[in-house]
Design a protein around this motif. Sequence first.
Motif, PDB file in Angstrom:
ATOM      1  N   ASP A  78       0.838  -1.222  -0.032  1.00  0.00           N
ATOM      2  CA  ASP A  78       0.068  -0.136   0.114  1.00  0.00           C
ATOM      3  C   ASP A  78       0.863   1.379  -0.077  1.00  0.00           C
ATOM      4  O   ASP A  78       0.412   2.515  -0.408  1.00  0.00           O
ATOM      5  N   GLN A 202       1.962   7.217   3.378  1.00  0.00           N
ATOM      6  CA  GLN A 202       1.400   7.224   4.689  1.00  0.00           C
ATOM      7  C   GLN A 202       2.296   7.064   5.669  1.00  0.00           C
ATOM      8  O   GLN A 202       3.265   6.103   5.380  1.00  0.00           O
ATOM      9  N   ALA A 206       0.577   5.020  11.284  1.00  0.00           N
ATOM     10  CA  ALA A 206      -0.622   5.222  10.755  1.00  0.00           C
ATOM     11  C   ALA A 206      -1.051   3.955   9.750  1.00  0.00           C
ATOM     12  O   ALA A 206      -2.154   3.410   9.907  1.00  0.00           O
ATOM     13  N   ASP A 210      -4.006   1.245  10.679  1.00  0.00           N
ATOM     14  CA  ASP A 210      -4.911   0.574   9.863  1.00  0.00           C
ATOM     15  C   ASP A 210      -5.023  -0.801   9.824  1.00  0.00           C
ATOM     16  O   ASP A 210      -6.187  -1.560   9.838  1.00  0.00           O
ATOM     17  N   ARG A 213      -7.039  -1.662  12.850  1.00  0.00           N
ATOM     18  CA  ARG A 213      -8.548  -1.515  12.514  1.00  0.00           C
ATOM     19  C   ARG A 213      -9.129  -2.628  11.594  1.00  0.00           C
ATOM     20  O   ARG A 213     -10.407  -2.990  11.817  1.00  0.00           O
ATOM     21  N   ILE A 214      -8.378  -3.037  10.634  1.00  0.00           N
ATOM     22  CA  ILE A 214      -8.821  -4.306   9.611  1.00  0.00           C
ATOM     23  C   ILE A 214      -9.012  -5.296  10.688  1.00  0.00           C
ATOM     24  O   ILE A 214     -10.137  -6.133  10.578  1.00  0.00           O
ATOM     25  N   PHE A 342     -13.492  -1.631   2.454  1.00  0.00           N
ATOM     26  CA  PHE A 342     -12.362  -0.956   3.127  1.00  0.00           C
ATOM     27  C   PHE A 342     -12.086  -0.143   2.003  1.00  0.00           C
ATOM     28  O   PHE A 342     -12.342  -0.448   0.805  1.00  0.00           O
ATOM     29  N   LEU A 346      -6.220   0.473   1.083  1.00  0.00           N
ATOM     30  CA  LEU A 346      -5.822  -0.434   2.084  1.00  0.00           C
ATOM     31  C   LEU A 346      -6.144  -1.701   1.643  1.00  0.00           C
ATOM     32  O   LEU A 346      -5.694  -2.915   2.215  1.00  0.00           O
ATOM     33  N   ARG A 349      -3.057  -4.554   2.505  1.00  0.00           N
ATOM     34  CA  ARG A 349      -3.300  -4.815   3.962  1.00  0.00           C
ATOM     35  C   ARG A 349      -4.428  -5.699   4.167  1.00  0.00           C
ATOM     36  O   ARG A 349      -4.337  -6.600   4.927  1.00  0.00           O
ATOM     37  N   GLY A 422     -12.234   3.523   4.575  1.00  0.00           N
ATOM     38  CA  GLY A 422     -11.511   2.897   5.474  1.00  0.00           C
ATOM     39  C   GLY A 422     -11.913   2.129   6.748  1.00  0.00           C
ATOM     40  O   GLY A 422     -11.313   1.456   7.683  1.00  0.00           O
ATOM     41  N   ARG A 423     -13.092   2.293   6.984  1.00  0.00           N
ATOM     42  CA  ARG A 423     -13.891   1.693   7.937  1.00  0.00           C
ATOM     43  C   ARG A 423     -14.325   0.205   7.579  1.00  0.00           C
ATOM     44  O   ARG A 423     -14.842   0.243   6.728  1.00  0.00           O
TER      45      ARG A 423
END
Length: 425
Positions: A78, A202, A206, A210, A213-214, A342, A346, A349, A422-423
Amino acid sequence: MNCGVAPLGADFARLVLTCFLPFAAGYLLSYVFRIVNAIVGPRIASDLAIDLPALCLLPSTYFVGFVLLQIPGGVMLDRYGPRRVQAALLVFAALGAALFALSSSIAMLGIARALIGAGVAMCLMAGFKANTLFWPPARLGTANGVLMAFAGLGGVAGTLPVTWLAGVAGWRGVFWALSAASLAVAALVWFAVPDRRPAQRQELAAAFADVRRILTAQAFWRVVPLTAAAQAAFQAYHTLWTAPWLVDVGGIAVAAVPGAMLAILLGIIPGYLLSGTVTDRAAAHGVDKGTLFAIYTGAFLLLQALLIVAPPSGAAAIVVWIVYVVLGTGSMIGYLILTPLFASELAGRVNAAINLIVFLTAFLAQASIGYLLATFAGALGGGRPAAHGATLAVVAAIQVLAWIWFMGGRRDLAIPPSRKAGRGD
């Protein structure tokens, strides 16, 4: 060079040649690396006076290198794009293959095999990432399916040609050839593929945030258990345990097993081509990927039930295992379900996180199946045939639980386009 994202038209051939085939070649090569030790292992053991049990530890070192690179590799994909990551890692695969060719002890072989595992760890994920960059979402299933069909070609290349080369140049010659092939594919990726990467890189903190969060998203854990369980059954059997099943249960002569396994492995090609194409065609007709995923994995389970309750023999057994491979490829639809949930940046990832769980599960399944076979063979009165049935029943039961878990929250996987990128939770 800008390949664009148009799937058809004058740029289609250039898109395939420069944005797809270099990654497909890398994935084919990675599959050869995965199975080559099974072909040349006895020659290595004889040449270096290493017993076969010790030689069997090499897949573990390969697996360690492969798994350790998943999350860092996904972050790199990424941040730097698939071209740079794939080309760089294949250089490490080439170094690992060269070290393997020079090895004179099990320790050196283990280090070399781990380096190879790390070097090919992103071959499939780099292809997936490139597909998200260069192909429109409506054709992503087909692109991924065609990419994965190269595993079947890798299976063929890793058996008959490797056997011939080992007879001509020895096992060291095989690994020198694989080292040269790795460098050639690395050069192809570097010089042919457009450099598509984020304009603003990025920060690492950060990027790994991410990943967290994944890995904590509800959607991720709704899909991944079934993806991992089905892929584990698929990988463990077609790469290792189908062959003893054919002898112990199917009544296939030992001498006929290599030919039977070649036919079964070739099923990977139409399997992935079909699952990828059907996914895109179904979506075009309003059938969501979750429904198709449930149908594919449900059919896969029904076939396993047939193998448990009424195991076929002879030619019928080979046909059933070919269908097993074709249906097993459908478990990869789980990747296609999760990636769009997502943000597109991303994708590397997300796919690497799925792959981490999938390969951990597949490795555990492959080892556990051997343990279960030995346990059931001693505990059940039916000997090896009964042990195979009981073992497959355990493998299928885990998939049933994962299937029920997926179906329980399948409707929650659709995320509106307006949702914040991203969420996934």
